[in-house]
Design an enzyme around this catalytic site. Structure first.
Site, PDB file in Angstrom:
ATOM      1  N   LYS A 164       5.738   4.181 -10.078  1.00  7.50           N
ATOM      2  CA  LYS A 164       4.435   4.141  -9.402  1.00  7.50           C
ATOM      3  C   LYS A 164       3.305   3.849 -10.392  1.00  7.50           C
ATOM      4  CE  LYS A 164       5.964   7.289  -5.742  1.00  7.50           C
ATOM      5  NZ  LYS A 164       6.120   8.714  -5.394  1.00  7.50           N
ATOM      6  N   GLY A 185       2.024   7.339  -0.824  1.00  9.28           N
ATOM      7  CA  GLY A 185       2.282   7.449   0.622  1.00  9.28           C
ATOM      8  C   GLY A 185       1.128   6.905   1.451  1.00  9.28           C
ATOM      9  N   GLU A 213       0.820  -1.227   0.000  1.00  9.65           N
ATOM     10  CA  GLU A 213       0.000   0.000   0.000  1.00  9.65           C
ATOM     11  C   GLU A 213       0.847   1.267   0.000  1.00  9.65           C
ATOM     12  OE1 GLU A 213      -2.707   2.026  -0.715  1.00  9.65           O
ATOM     13  OE2 GLU A 213      -3.798   0.308   0.087  1.00  9.65           O
ATOM     14  N   VAL A 225       2.802   3.498  -3.435  1.00  6.59           N
ATOM     15  CA  VAL A 225       2.281   4.583  -4.287  1.00  6.59           C
ATOM     16  C   VAL A 225       1.383   5.482  -3.439  1.00  6.59           C
ATOM     17  CG1 VAL A 225       1.018   5.163  -6.391  1.00  6.59           C
ATOM     18  CG2 VAL A 225       2.149   2.941  -6.207  1.00  6.59           C
TER      19      VAL A 225
HETATM   20  N1  HSE Z   1      10.261  11.418  -4.126  1.00  7.51           N
HETATM   21  C1  HSE Z   1       8.921  10.943  -3.940  1.00  7.51           C
HETATM   22  C2  HSE Z   1       7.987  12.092  -4.240  1.00  7.51           C
HETATM   23  C3  HSE Z   1       8.744  10.437  -2.540  1.00  7.51           C
HETATM   24  O1  HSE Z   1       8.452  13.217  -4.424  1.00  7.51           O
HETATM   25  O2  HSE Z   1       6.785  11.896  -4.334  1.00  7.51           O
HETATM   26  C4  HSE Z   1       7.592   9.522  -2.366  1.00  7.51           C
HETATM   27  O3  HSE Z   1       7.670   8.349  -3.093  1.00  7.51           O
END
Ligand code: HSE
Length: 433
Positions: free
Chosen positions: A209, A138, A133, A136
């Site tokens: 993602k 967070g 989960e 992708v």
């Molecule tokens: N570097 C990623 C972002 C972090 O900026 O969304 C989260 O996967």
């Protein structure tokens, strides 16, 4: 029922797993109530340099080991949480966990994007779960809804802002007229960018993602290498000014669509109507719009990165698997990822385009440009000429087109660049309207 509790092992104790360890401790009552027995941290695999982290100092020193062998030999671990990131050795670790018949939870987008099918097959073989989960969006519940809540739908499209760093950069460029390099510097200062910021700004993080989301939504293996991706480094403050004038916002979108015979997957900057929901998603926030035949459009919005949101997603996966351990049944996952529909080549994708061209300023220039486009059957919907530099006799011409094929546009761009009157094609951006 497990009397001594469900054993948890952590691979890594960085920002994410450090917070996971804290939640396991701080919310142990709540979690035990939800699962029906306590979740007990049994072992943490660390690197020697991790031992100086503040979170390590808060915990029982006996939990830590720098030895892989010792970690994997620890008895009484039912669920392993991997948050070391990167492809290797995370892939090998997860494979080892699953083949040993233990459940696994990971936040690792790169591993799932590149090796998800193989790891899921390994999990299925051993009747254990592999949940991701947190990989992708967070903390945004997204994977479980796609797998469960939306199961009756045929998903036709996903439009997603799934990289917070680039969304933050584009927001600052849009709202404050900043140039790309200054906005990137700010993002790095705020600690948003990945260790290698190239992964964010070149769209690689969003590509990983999208591979995960598209595979899940279309039940078809989509690898990062299948996805056409472009980053945001060619954006300039000029593009934002024109976008505003034309009624658009600029976003880095991850797009996945499926038709009867093919799947379209791409990550690149786009103009989207300024009154659309996604246009209003600013800063490091993520938003994912999913379109299903029964549910219509649904929107998921929230914090796409950071220790707290990511730990929220990881713990939800841990609890799901802990309940399976309590039940004493195997984890049943019958998903198959086939290769039945082809991936549409980017050259066949059709969109509208915005072009910004720097030209000499004299009679007949626009006519020459229009002829190149017309020869490729690309129709212009509007034209703006601004920013004339009288001294150097140069002009900036901005064109919007009707839908055209990517192959035709790429040929036209090459031809435009070699026209004597064109100094450069400064930018081209696809339009999703
Ligand atoms: N570097 C990623 C972002 C972090 O900026 O969304 C989260 O996967």
């Amino acid at each position: 029922m497990k009397k001594q509790g469900i054993g948890i092992g952590l691979l890594g104790i960085g920002v994410v797993n450090g917070q996971v360890a804290r939640v396991l401790e701080d919310k142990k009552g709540l979690l035990a109530e939800s699962v029906g027995c306590p979740l007990v941290l049994r072992r943490v695999k660390v690197l020697p340099q991790d031992l100086s982290r503040p979170v390590v100092k808060e915990m029982d020193p006996g939990l830590f080991t720098t030895s892989e062998e010792e970690f994997f030999m620890t008895p009484e671990i039912d669920i392993v949480v991997e948050a070391i990131g990167g492809e290797h050795p995370a892939f090998e670790y997860l494979k080892k966990v699953l083949s040993a018949g233990k459940h696994a939870v990971t936040s690792n987008k790169e591993v799932i994007a590149k090796h998800g099918t193989e790891l899921i097959a390994e999990a299925q073989k051993n009747r254990v779960g592999l949940l991701y989960e947190a990989s992708v969006g967070g903390g945004i519940p997204l994977i479980a809804p796609l797998q469960n809540s939306l199961v009756a739908n045929r998903i036709s499209a996903i439009y997603a802002i799934i990289n917070g760093t680039t969304n933050y950069i584009l927001t600052r460029m849009s709202k404050e007229g900043m140039e790309f390099s200054a906005a990137l510097k700010k993002a790095q200062e705020m600690g948003y960018a990945e260790a290698n910021p190239r992964d964010d700004i070149e769209g690689i993080d969003a590509t990983n993602k999208l591979a995960i989301l598209a595979s899940l939504a279309f039940q078809r293996q989509v690898l990062p290498g299948d996805i056409h991706h472009e980053g945001i480094s060619r954006m300039s403050s000029h593009d934002f000014r024109y976008a505003r004038e034309l009624g658009f916002a600029v976003k880095l979108l991850a797009i996945a669509k499926q038709s009867e015979n093919s799947i379209e997957v791409r990550v690149h900057p786009v103009f989207i109507p300024e009154d659309s929901f996604l246009a209003k998603v600013d800063g490091v926030y993520n938003a994912i719009q999913v379109e299903g035949d029964l549910v219509g459009k649904v929107l998921f919005f929230g914090e796409g990165a950071g220790a707290y949101p990511t730990s929220s997603a990881i713990i939800s996966d841990v609890v799901t698997l802990a309940k399976i351990v309590v039940q004493g049944t195997g984890y049943e996952d019958r998903r198959k990822f086939n290769l039945d529909r082809s991936i549409k080549p980017m050259s066949e994708v059709e969109t509208r385009y915005y072009l910004r061209i720097s030209t000499v300023d004299r009679p007949g220039v626009l006519a020459q440009i229009a002829r190149v486009l017309g020869d490729r059957k690309i129709s212009i919907s509007s034209a703006i000429q601004k920013g004339t530099d009288i001294q150097n006799q140069t002009a900036e011409i901005v064109l919007m087109t009707y839908p055209a094929r990517e192959a035709a546009m790429q040929q036209a761009l090459q031809e435009l660049s070699s026209l004597g009157v064109v100094q450069e094609v400064s930018n081209f951006i696809r339009v999703e309207a």
